[in-house]
Scaffold this active site. Sequence first.
Site, PDB file in Angstrom:
ATOM      1  N   CYS A  15       0.827  -1.218   0.000  1.00 22.41           N
ATOM      2  CA  CYS A  15       0.000   0.000   0.000  1.00 22.41           C
ATOM      3  C   CYS A  15       0.865   1.273   0.000  1.00 22.41           C
ATOM      4  O   CYS A  15       1.451   1.590  -1.022  1.00 22.41           O
ATOM      5  CB  CYS A  15      -0.995  -0.053   1.152  1.00 22.41           C
ATOM      6  N   HIS A  71      -2.938  -5.260   1.733  1.00 20.72           N
ATOM      7  CA  HIS A  71      -2.227  -5.438   3.011  1.00 20.72           C
ATOM      8  C   HIS A  71      -2.250  -6.883   3.494  1.00 20.72           C
ATOM      9  O   HIS A  71      -3.031  -7.205   4.399  1.00 20.72           O
ATOM     10  CB  HIS A  71      -2.925  -4.620   4.104  1.00 20.72           C
ATOM     11  N   GLU A  91      -0.361  -8.211   5.479  1.00 23.08           N
ATOM     12  CA  GLU A  91       0.063  -8.211   6.887  1.00 23.08           C
ATOM     13  C   GLU A  91      -1.116  -8.130   7.848  1.00 23.08           C
ATOM     14  O   GLU A  91      -0.958  -8.342   9.051  1.00 23.08           O
ATOM     15  CB  GLU A  91       1.060  -7.072   7.150  1.00 23.08           C
TER      16      GLU A  91
HETATM   17  N1  GLN Z   1      -3.479   6.422   1.095  1.00 22.88           N
HETATM   18  C1  GLN Z   1      -2.250   6.094   1.730  1.00 22.88           C
HETATM   19  C2  GLN Z   1      -1.086   6.878   1.129  1.00 22.88           C
HETATM   20  O1  GLN Z   1      -1.256   7.598   0.223  1.00 22.88           O
HETATM   21  C3  GLN Z   1      -1.947   4.618   1.675  1.00 22.88           C
HETATM   22  C4  GLN Z   1      -2.936   3.873   2.530  1.00 22.88           C
HETATM   23  C5  GLN Z   1      -2.417   2.612   3.142  1.00 22.88           C
HETATM   24  O2  GLN Z   1      -1.226   2.350   3.228  1.00 22.88           O
HETATM   25  N2  GLN Z   1      -3.346   1.874   3.685  1.00 22.88           N
HETATM   26  O3  GLN Z   1       0.011   6.727   1.582  1.00 22.88           O
END
Ligand code: GLN
Length: 204
Positions: A83, A178, A180
């Site tokens: 992410c 994710h 994790e």
């Molecule tokens: N929207 C977040 C960002 O721009 C990422 C979100 C996440 O890691 N769950 O960093």
Amino acid sequence: MSSSTPTIGVLALQGDVREHLAALAGAGAQAQPVRRAEELAEIDGLVIPGGESTTMSKLAVIFGLLEPLRERIRGGMPAYGSCAGMIMLADKILDGRADQETIGGIDMIVRRNAFGRQNESFEAAVEVTGVDGGPVEGVFIRAPWVESTGSEVETLARLDDGTVVAVRQGGLLATSFHPELTGDHRVHRLFTDMVRAAKELGRA
Ligand code: GLN
């Protein structure tokens, strides 16, 4: 493949560090948090967690980690970003903050917060190339997607509508979702195997 245990760091500036440490331990790695540039010398691979990429980017600059991280990754250290971590590994981003820096390494363009308000957070079953045993449960939280990739980048997973949500370029791995957070360690096992292979190659 040898049974040696690789040491894998988790970039611990911000984000879901604890969850990645637990998942890596579950996948058979020696896991440790990384906050200082000196600590990069102790690790064979690095996870960049989910969180908020704008904050992570700012802290990486403040802590003097951005250039050392870029250097290690250029030097071939395997890294996995989930992410926000995917954003950090992208060579180019869209919808970032004006001053937002990435570590880079994967020749791709990633769009931040790409799924929009209607679909900010959702789950989807995702088939990931290199992960056996059926689809993984993809948890997407204000997730980025991969808008385009260079020729060296392998697409590992797409949503049903074709959206690219996992990629690999050599020793660099990134997912929009994710793993994790699910208790399923298969993606972390894939990364641990990548780190172990790179380590063995370095020794040969
Ligand atoms: N929207 C977040 C960002 O721009 C990422 C979100 C996440 O890691 N769950 O960093």
